[in-house]
Design an enzyme around this catalytic site. Structure first.
Site, PDB file in Angstrom:
ATOM      1  N   LYS A 154     -20.409   0.813  14.647  1.00 44.82           N
ATOM      2  CA  LYS A 154     -19.776   1.908  15.499  1.00 44.82           C
ATOM      3  C   LYS A 154     -20.165   1.911  16.834  1.00 44.82           C
ATOM      4  O   LYS A 154     -20.844   2.738  17.265  1.00 44.82           O
ATOM      5  CB  LYS A 154     -19.825   3.043  14.540  1.00 44.82           C
ATOM      6  CG  LYS A 154     -19.092   4.367  14.996  1.00 44.82           C
ATOM      7  CD  LYS A 154     -17.657   4.510  14.886  1.00 44.82           C
ATOM      8  CE  LYS A 154     -16.824   5.445  15.480  1.00 44.82           C
ATOM      9  NZ  LYS A 154     -15.447   5.283  15.378  1.00 44.82           N
ATOM     10  N   ASP A 183     -22.070   1.019   1.905  1.00 44.76           N
ATOM     11  CA  ASP A 183     -21.956   1.940   0.824  1.00 44.76           C
ATOM     12  C   ASP A 183     -20.389   2.465   0.590  1.00 44.76           C
ATOM     13  O   ASP A 183     -19.770   2.406  -0.371  1.00 44.76           O
ATOM     14  CB  ASP A 183     -22.816   3.017   0.749  1.00 44.76           C
ATOM     15  CG  ASP A 183     -22.684   4.092  -0.432  1.00 44.76           C
ATOM     16  OD1 ASP A 183     -22.513   3.307  -1.593  1.00 44.76           O
ATOM     17  OD2 ASP A 183     -22.436   5.168  -0.218  1.00 44.76           O
TER      18      ASP A 183
HETATM   19  C1  IPM Z   1     -24.355   2.101  -4.401  1.00 45.39           C
HETATM   20  C2  IPM Z   1     -24.468   3.591  -5.136  1.00 45.39           C
HETATM   21  C3  IPM Z   1     -25.983   3.946  -4.552  1.00 45.39           C
HETATM   22  C4  IPM Z   1     -26.006   4.011  -3.153  1.00 45.39           C
HETATM   23  C5  IPM Z   1     -26.302   5.403  -5.087  1.00 45.39           C
HETATM   24  C6  IPM Z   1     -26.356   5.586  -6.505  1.00 45.39           C
HETATM   25  C7  IPM Z   1     -27.513   5.994  -4.577  1.00 45.39           C
HETATM   26  O1  IPM Z   1     -23.561   4.423  -4.416  1.00 45.39           O
HETATM   27  O2  IPM Z   1     -25.373   1.250  -4.911  1.00 45.39           O
HETATM   28  O3  IPM Z   1     -23.623   1.879  -3.805  1.00 45.39           O
HETATM   29  O4  IPM Z   1     -25.506   4.929  -2.306  1.00 45.39           O
HETATM   30  O5  IPM Z   1     -26.385   2.917  -2.342  1.00 45.39           O
HETATM   31 MG    MG Z   2     -22.034   3.249  -3.465  1.00 49.15          MG
END
Ligand code: IPM
Ligand code: MG
Length: 363
Positions: free
Chosen positions: A191, A247
């Site tokens: 970004k 994520d």
């Molecule tokens: C992932 C999950 C995790 C993250 C959570 C459970 C902490 O969403 O592995 O993508 O946010 O990394």
């Molecule tokens: Mg995730």
């Protein structure tokens, strides 16, 4: 050869899918004459219940001594209170940080026979075969300060998006190396029109590209990437991005494959190179799905594909990994489906049956 594997089944459907991963691993051991010694440990909610923390120092130390770690899933409604002092997710974050697993690989491939089971038009997802490389031990997840506090004007909270040059360089190298071993296209997602950390990221990507003249580097803003992933997903080869962006984009991308139940992941402590072994942790990208737990319905394929990734990246057993992938393809061709990928005229099976069908084909 003999290998030591740390096995952390975790919560919800974690133990059920992990059991099927073990079946397949045993079938590989038999056929290719390897010994896989399994070392069990608790992580997540089950560890909170037993020890009061989501990951004990003993479990972390045990993982460090193994060649690789296999993880089921963590979390569940029982431990979901936002005011709770300990959370199952702390176990996952503790493993990532404690094992220095900075590179998260999430491949998204659409199997031709599942193309109609996704919510997206078949013409759009035809030929999708992409890899998202997500930075996993920096950025907003771990940056300091990270806290909540009270002021005269009300409550405040802060999270910090910080990256060092070293952190950016090593994750970008993972992206470049993987692109080099695939279709040689790297999309670096940032970004940079708003964030300083992204501007540094982009500069370093440009500098590194001199080392990889054979890889075509493209910069893309994260919002545009989110759109492109739905609009023209087959254009992507390797995407590399920071923790939080990764994520979000990986959940989005998972829907291209029809079900999260099909998608594995690897979290590596080094830059993967052909013919070399890198320590890593392997897990399905789906969560603990508490409502599906204990019913023998969860799809174990994401877990079984995670076992294949472990063989490939951490144990150097490429032929063995391919044998698993081939077995999954065969079982899909034969029309067996778990509930999440079920279609008319297919044969519905449960978690255990799917695991047995696949391990049978491997053996
Ligand atoms: C992932 C999950 C995790 C993250 C959570 C459970 C902490 O969403 O592995 O993508 O946010 O990394
Ligand atoms: Mg995730």
């Amino acid at each position: 050869m003999k290998f030591n594997i740390a096995l952390l089944p975790g919560d919800g459907i974690g133990p059920e899918v992990a059991a099927e991963g073990v079946k397949v691993l045993e079938a590989v051991g038999k056929r290719f004459e390897h010994e896989f010694a399994l070392h069990y440990g608790d992580v997540g909610g089950i560890a909170i219940d037993r020890y009061g923390v989501a990951l004990t120092p003993e479990t972390l130390a045990m993982c460090k001594k193994c060649d690789a770690v296999l993880l089921g899933a963590v979390g569940g409604p029982k431990w979901d209170d936002p005011r709770a002092k300990v959370r199952p997710e702390d176990g996952l974050l503790g493993l990532r940080k404690g094992l220095k697993l900075f590179a998260n690989l999430r491949p998204v491939k659409v199997l031709p026979m599942l193309i109609d089971s996704t919510t997206i038009k078949p013409a759009i997802i035809q030929g999708v075969d992409l890899m998202i490389v997500r930075e996993l031990t920096g950025g907003l997840y771990f940056g300091k300060p990270k806290k909540q506090w009270q002021t005269a004007k009300g409550r405040h909270a802060v999270d910090t998006l910080a990256y060092s040059e070293q952190e950016i360089e090593r994750i970008l190298r993972v992206g470049f190396e993987l692109a080099r071993s695939r279709r040689k296209k790297l999309s670096s997602v940032d970004k940079a029109n708003v964030l300083e950390s992204s501007r540094l990221w982009r500069q370093i990507a440009i500098e590194l590209s001199a080392d990889y003249p054979d890889v075509e580097l493209q910069h893309m803003l994260v919002d545009a990437c989110a759109m492109r992933l739905i609009q023209r997903p087959a254009d992507f080869d390797v995407i590399v991005t920071e923790n939080m962006f990764g994520d979000i984009l990986t959940d989005e991308a998972s829907m291209l494959a029809g079900s999260m139940g099909m998608l594995p992941s690897a979290s590596l402590a080094g830059v993967p190179k052909a013919g070399e072994r890198t320590f890593g942790m392997y897990e399905p990208i789906h969560g603990s799905a508490p409502r599906r737990a204990g019913q023998n319905i969860a799809n174990p394929i994401a877990m079984i594909l995670s076992v294949a990734m472990m063989l490939r990246y951490s144990l150097g057993l490429v032929e063995e990994a391919e044998a698993i992938e081939k077995a999954i393809n065969e079982v899909m061709e034969e029309g067996y489906r778990t509930y999440d990928i079920m279609e008319e005229s297919k044969k519905r099976v449960g978690t255990r049956e799917m695991g047995e069908l696949i391990s049978g084909r491997v053996g």
